[in-house]
Design a protein around this motif. Structure first.
Motif, PDB file in Angstrom:
ATOM      1  N   SER A  33       0.824  -1.211   0.000  1.00 58.22           N
ATOM      2  CA  SER A  33       0.000   0.000   0.000  1.00 58.22           C
ATOM      3  C   SER A  33       0.854   1.255   0.000  1.00 58.22           C
ATOM      4  CB  SER A  33      -0.932  -0.006   1.215  1.00 58.22           C
ATOM      5  OG  SER A  33      -1.826  -1.099   1.167  1.00 58.22           O
ATOM      6  N   VAL A  34       1.869   1.277   0.868  1.00 56.40           N
ATOM      7  CA  VAL A  34       2.716   2.471   0.971  1.00 56.40           C
ATOM      8  C   VAL A  34       3.526   2.658  -0.306  1.00 56.40           C
ATOM      9  CG1 VAL A  34       4.644   3.534   2.197  1.00 56.40           C
ATOM     10  CG2 VAL A  34       2.822   2.411   3.489  1.00 56.40           C
ATOM     11  N   ARG A  35       4.066   1.571  -0.854  1.00 56.15           N
ATOM     12  CA  ARG A  35       4.843   1.695  -2.087  1.00 56.15           C
ATOM     13  C   ARG A  35       3.955   2.110  -3.259  1.00 56.15           C
ATOM     14  NH1 ARG A  35       9.793   0.538  -2.960  1.00 56.15           N
ATOM     15  NH2 ARG A  35       9.419  -0.192  -5.092  1.00 56.15           N
ATOM     16  N   ALA A  36       2.715   1.661  -3.279  1.00 52.77           N
ATOM     17  CA  ALA A  36       1.788   2.098  -4.327  1.00 52.77           C
ATOM     18  C   ALA A  36       1.535   3.590  -4.213  1.00 52.77           C
ATOM     19  CB  ALA A  36       0.479   1.318  -4.223  1.00 52.77           C
ATOM     20  N   MET A  37       1.383   4.094  -2.989  1.00 48.23           N
ATOM     21  CA  MET A  37       1.185   5.525  -2.786  1.00 48.23           C
ATOM     22  C   MET A  37       2.427   6.308  -3.225  1.00 48.23           C
ATOM     23  SD  MET A  37       0.839   7.791   0.672  1.00 48.23           S
ATOM     24  CE  MET A  37       2.636   7.933   0.688  1.00 48.23           C
ATOM     25  N   GLU A  38       3.604   5.802  -2.852  1.00 52.25           N
ATOM     26  CA  GLU A  38       4.844   6.479  -3.233  1.00 52.25           C
ATOM     27  C   GLU A  38       4.988   6.533  -4.758  1.00 52.25           C
ATOM     28  OE1 GLU A  38       7.545   5.218   0.683  1.00 52.25           O
ATOM     29  OE2 GLU A  38       7.632   4.043  -1.159  1.00 52.25           O
ATOM     30  N   HIS A  39       4.694   5.425  -5.416  1.00 56.04           N
ATOM     31  CA  HIS A  39       4.807   5.371  -6.880  1.00 56.04           C
ATOM     32  C   HIS A  39       3.823   6.347  -7.523  1.00 56.04           C
ATOM     33  CE1 HIS A  39       5.670   3.605 -10.809  1.00 56.04           C
ATOM     34  NE2 HIS A  39       4.366   3.561 -11.028  1.00 56.04           N
TER      35      HIS A  39
END
Length: 263
Positions: free
Chosen positions: A181-187
């Protein structure tokens, strides 16, 4: 009417907002210092997870003067097991994106986190060219009239969207994919030309961090002052501590592509 919302016996600001309009609204003036600290007593709205009855009139009257628990002190006494458990069962994230992407971001936050309420802060970001530093806005996101900006600089409006609390999946007894979830937000944030708040848990690689934040000015000054080995890099201070998140596969992919950046 002047409303000093930050006196210890007053309802928390976000609770006051929930009831203000239902009571018919009106005009109120909040002292500047009280407004600046409007989320201090309640740690935004996270104090409900720590002290569920903190907004009760009796608690506020008798013990509200003690203020909220000091977050840095709480973290100091967290062991590695509790720290990791909190990261995978609790979200503290902020995405700063161009205002035109706010609607899409809110929908994504519902998918990624499912945490409410959400915090929305508008801010104006100026394009200072080579002097912009970390927050260098993409030209496509600067639509303001330079003549009306600071020193004739082009500018754009961004929004800071913040989520704080236990994710929906956690509350429903499911497993929440914190890393995904966090990496999707960062991307998504990087693609929109935005930034992630650096005090949050960052699950990006060093290369991804440098893509999000413009290091040109910092690198130039470090070389000019001969300080490349004198101080740690920003990512070194902001990356998650060892054992929190496994980025081995991401690092391996970057090394294979020849884009890996040492931290």
């Amino acid at each position: 009417k002047i409303n000093g919302i930050n006196y210890w016996f007053k309802p928390f600001y976000y609770k006051w907002l929930e009831t203000f309009l239902t009571k018919g609204g009106g005009d109120e003036y909040i002292p500047y210092k009280h407004y600046c600290h409007r989320f201090t007593r309640s740690i935004f709205w996270e104090i409900e997870d720590m002290i569920p009855f903190a907004n009760h009139p009796i608690y506020r009257t008798l013990w509200g003067w003690m203020g909220a628990p000091e977050v840095s002190l709480l973290k100091l006494f967290q062991g590695p097991v509790i720290r990791k458990a909190s990261v995978y069962a609790h979200v503290v994230q902020e995405s700063i994106m161009p205002v035109r992407d706010l609607g899409e971001c809110i929908e994504n936050f519902d998918d990624w986190y499912g945490v409410y309420p959400l915090l929305v802060f508008p801010l104006r970001v100026y394009n200072r060219g080579e002097h912009s530093g970390f927050l260098t806005p993409h030209e496509r996101n600067c639509h303001g009239d330079p003549a009306k900006g600071k020193d004739g600089l082009p500018w754009g409006i961004w929004c800071d969207l913040g989520a704080y609390g236990a994710p929906r999946d956690v509350k429903e007894g499911k497993v929440w994919d914190a890393k995904g979830s966090v990496r999707a937000m960062e991307h998504w944030t990087r693609d929109k030309g935005g930034w992630q708040a650096c005090y949050t848990d960052m699950f990006c690689t060093h290369r991804e961090f440098r893509q999000m934040f413009n290091h040109d000015l910092l690198d130039k000054v470090r070389v000019r002052l001969g300080a490349t080995d004198a101080f740690p890099l920003p990512f070194t201070k902001m990356k998650p501590e060892k054992g929190i998140v496994d980025l081995e596969s991401e690092h391996a992919a970057e090394k294979k592509a020849g884009t890996f950046v040492e931290s």
